[in-house]
Design a protein around this motif. Structure first.
Motif, PDB file in Angstrom:
ATOM      1  N   GLY A 170       0.808  -1.221   0.000  1.00  0.00           N
ATOM      2  CA  GLY A 170       0.000   0.000   0.000  1.00  0.00           C
ATOM      3  C   GLY A 170       0.837   1.265   0.000  1.00  0.00           C
ATOM      4  N   HIS A 171       2.071   1.164   0.492  1.00  0.00           N
ATOM      5  CA  HIS A 171       2.926   2.347   0.589  1.00  0.00           C
ATOM      6  C   HIS A 171       4.084   2.296  -0.397  1.00  0.00           C
ATOM      7  N   CYS A 181      -0.358  10.701   1.240  1.00  0.00           N
ATOM      8  CA  CYS A 181      -0.815   9.481   1.904  1.00  0.00           C
ATOM      9  C   CYS A 181      -0.774   9.674   3.415  1.00  0.00           C
ATOM     10  N   CYS A 183       0.687   8.001   5.466  1.00  0.00           N
ATOM     11  CA  CYS A 183       2.029   7.677   5.979  1.00  0.00           C
ATOM     12  C   CYS A 183       2.987   8.848   5.820  1.00  0.00           C
ATOM     13  N   ASN A 185       4.100  10.022   2.834  1.00  0.00           N
ATOM     14  CA  ASN A 185       4.648  10.002   1.478  1.00  0.00           C
ATOM     15  C   ASN A 185       3.605  10.549   0.483  1.00  0.00           C
ATOM     16  N   CYS A 188       1.398   7.153  -2.848  1.00  0.00           N
ATOM     17  CA  CYS A 188       1.293   5.735  -2.496  1.00  0.00           C
ATOM     18  C   CYS A 188       0.057   5.112  -3.150  1.00  0.00           C
TER      19      CYS A 188
HETATM   20 ZN   LIG Z   1       1.728   5.682   2.155  1.00  0.00          ZN
END
Ligand SMILES: [Zn+2]
Length: 329
Positions: A170-171, A181, A183, A185, A188
Motif C-alpha cells: 500500500g505504501h 498518503c 504515511c 509520502n 502511495c
Molecule cells: Zn503511504
C-alpha cells in the motif's frame, strides 16, 4: 499435531474480529465482530478484544466440550509498523496508537501465550493456509480496506524482511508527485485505492462537475460517500461510479504489476470489501497487469479474490501462532 484451539485476533481500522480456530486448520468455531473505535485508545480496544475472546472461548467449549486448557494461545494481527520481536505496535497511521505493547497486554489479560504479526500478513497467511492460495509455494496477498496492506509468502513462510516491514504494498509509490498518503509520502497506492480514497476520488469528481446519482444516494451530503455507495451506484448503471471503479482497477493493476515483476508469484490473492465489485474490478485489473508486467511472469500468475471473506485475518493470525510456536508437524 496437537489438538485444540487458538484464538485469532484481527485488529482493523474499522473492525475488531476475534475467532476460535482449530489448530489443525478450519473455519472458526465461534467468531465476534465489533467496531474498533480507535479514538478511545489502545487500552480500551484491548479490553474489547479480551471480552470478545472470552466469549468466543466459552461458546467454543459449550459447542465442542473440553476445558479452557484446550486453548493453546492467541495469534494477533495488527496494523503496523510493528516491532515483531518485542511485540510492540510502533505507530499506526490509521489508528493513531504509538509504542504500545499489544502482544503482552493481550497475553497477560487472557493468560495465554501470544504471537503478533502485521494484519495484512495474517490475512495473506490465512488465504495461503486454508483459502485461495492453498498449495502454492510463492504467493502475494493484497488487502483492500481502510488502508491497503500486502503480504508475501515463500515456501510456506511469511517474508518479514530486515525489520518486519516487507510486503507493504500500500505504501509503494505509483505516482511520485501524487496524492498525499496517511504515511506522509506522496503518491502511495493506498492514497488512491483504499476504501476512503476511492470515496474521496468519487467525491472530487462530483465537486469538479461530473454528474452522478451518488449525490442522491447520500442526500446531497458528499462527505457520506463510501466505497460501498460507489459500488451501489455502479450497480445502478451510474457512469461516474463506473469510471471511478475502472480507474481504481487500473491503479491496483499498476501496483500488482510491480509485485508480479518483483516477486514472480504463482498467485496474487486480493481480499477486502472492494472485491465485492467482482468482474467490474478483476477484469480491468488483470488486463492492466498483463499490459505492464513481464509476459513470462504474468502467464505464471493467477490473480484471484480471497475465499475466506472477513475471517481471513482471524484464521491467518491463528495460523501464524500455530506456525511460530512449532505446533505444525
Ligand atoms: Zn503511504
Amino acid at each position: 499435531m496437537r489438538e485444540g484451539w487458538v484464538v485469532g485476533v484481527d485488529i482493523g481500522g474499522t473492525n475488531l474480529v476475534v475467532g476460535a480456530v482449530p489448530v489443525v486448520g478450519g473455519p472458526p468455531a465461534a467468531i465476534r465482530t465489533d467496531t474498533t473505535r480507535s479514538q478511545r485508545g489502545a487500552d480500551a480496544a484491548v479490553d474489547d478484544v479480551v471480552r470478545m475472546a472470552n466469549e468466543v472461548i466459552e461458546e467454543t467449549l459449550e459447542l465442542h466440550g473440553g476445558g479452557r486448557e484446550s486453548f493453546l494461545g492467541v495469534g494477533i494481527g495488527s496494523p503496523g509498523p510493528l516491532d515483531l520481536e518485542k511485540g510492540l505496535l510502533i505507530e499506526t497511521p490509521n489508528l493513531g496508537w504509538k509504542n504500545y505493547p499489544i502482544r503482552d497486554r493481550i497475553s497477560d489479560l487472557l493468560g495465554l501465550p501470544a504471537t503478533l504479526d502485521n494484519d495484512a500478513n495474517c490475512a495473506t497467511y490465512g488465504e495461503w493456509w486454508l483459502g485461495a492460495g492453498k498449495g502454492t509455494r510463492c504467493m502475494a496477498g493484497v488487502t483492500l480496506g481502510t488502508g491497503i496492506g500486502g503480504g508475501l509468502i515463500l515456501d510456506g513462510k511469511l517474508v518479514h524482511g530486515a525489520s518486519g516491514c516487507a510486503g507493504e504494498l500500500g505504501h509503494t509509490t505509483i505516482d511520485f508527485t501524487g496524492r498525499r498518503c496517511a504515511c506522509g509520502n506522496y503518491g502511495c497506492l493506498e492514497a488512491y485505492a483504499s476504501g476512503p480514497n476511492i470515496a474521496a476520488r468519487a467525491r472530487e469528481g462530483i465537486e469538479a462537475g461530473d454528474h452522478s446519482i451518488l449525490a442522491d444516494l447520500v442526500d446531497g451530503d458528499l462527505s457520506r460517500i463510501t466505497a460501498q455507495t460507489v459500488y451501489d451506484a455502479l450497480l445502478q448503471g451510474d457512469e461516474h461510479a463506473q469510471a471511478v471503479m475502472l480507474e481504481t482497477a487500473k491503479i491496483l493493476g499498476a501496483g500488482i504489476a510491480n509485485v508480479v515483476n518483483l516477486f514472480n508469484p504463482e498467485v496474487v490473492v486480493v481480499v477486502g470489501g472492494v472485491t465485492r465489485a467482482g468482474d467490474h474490478l478483476f477484469t480491468p485489473l488483470r488486463s492492466e497487469v498483463r499490459r505492464r508486467a513481464f509476459d513470462v511472469a504474468v502467464r505464471a500468475c493467477r490473480i484471484v479474490p480471497g475465499e475466506l471473506g472477513d475471517a481471513a485475518g482471524v484464521i491467518g493470525a491463528a495460523g501464524v501462532f500455530v506456525a511460530d510456536t512449532g505446533l505444525t508437524p
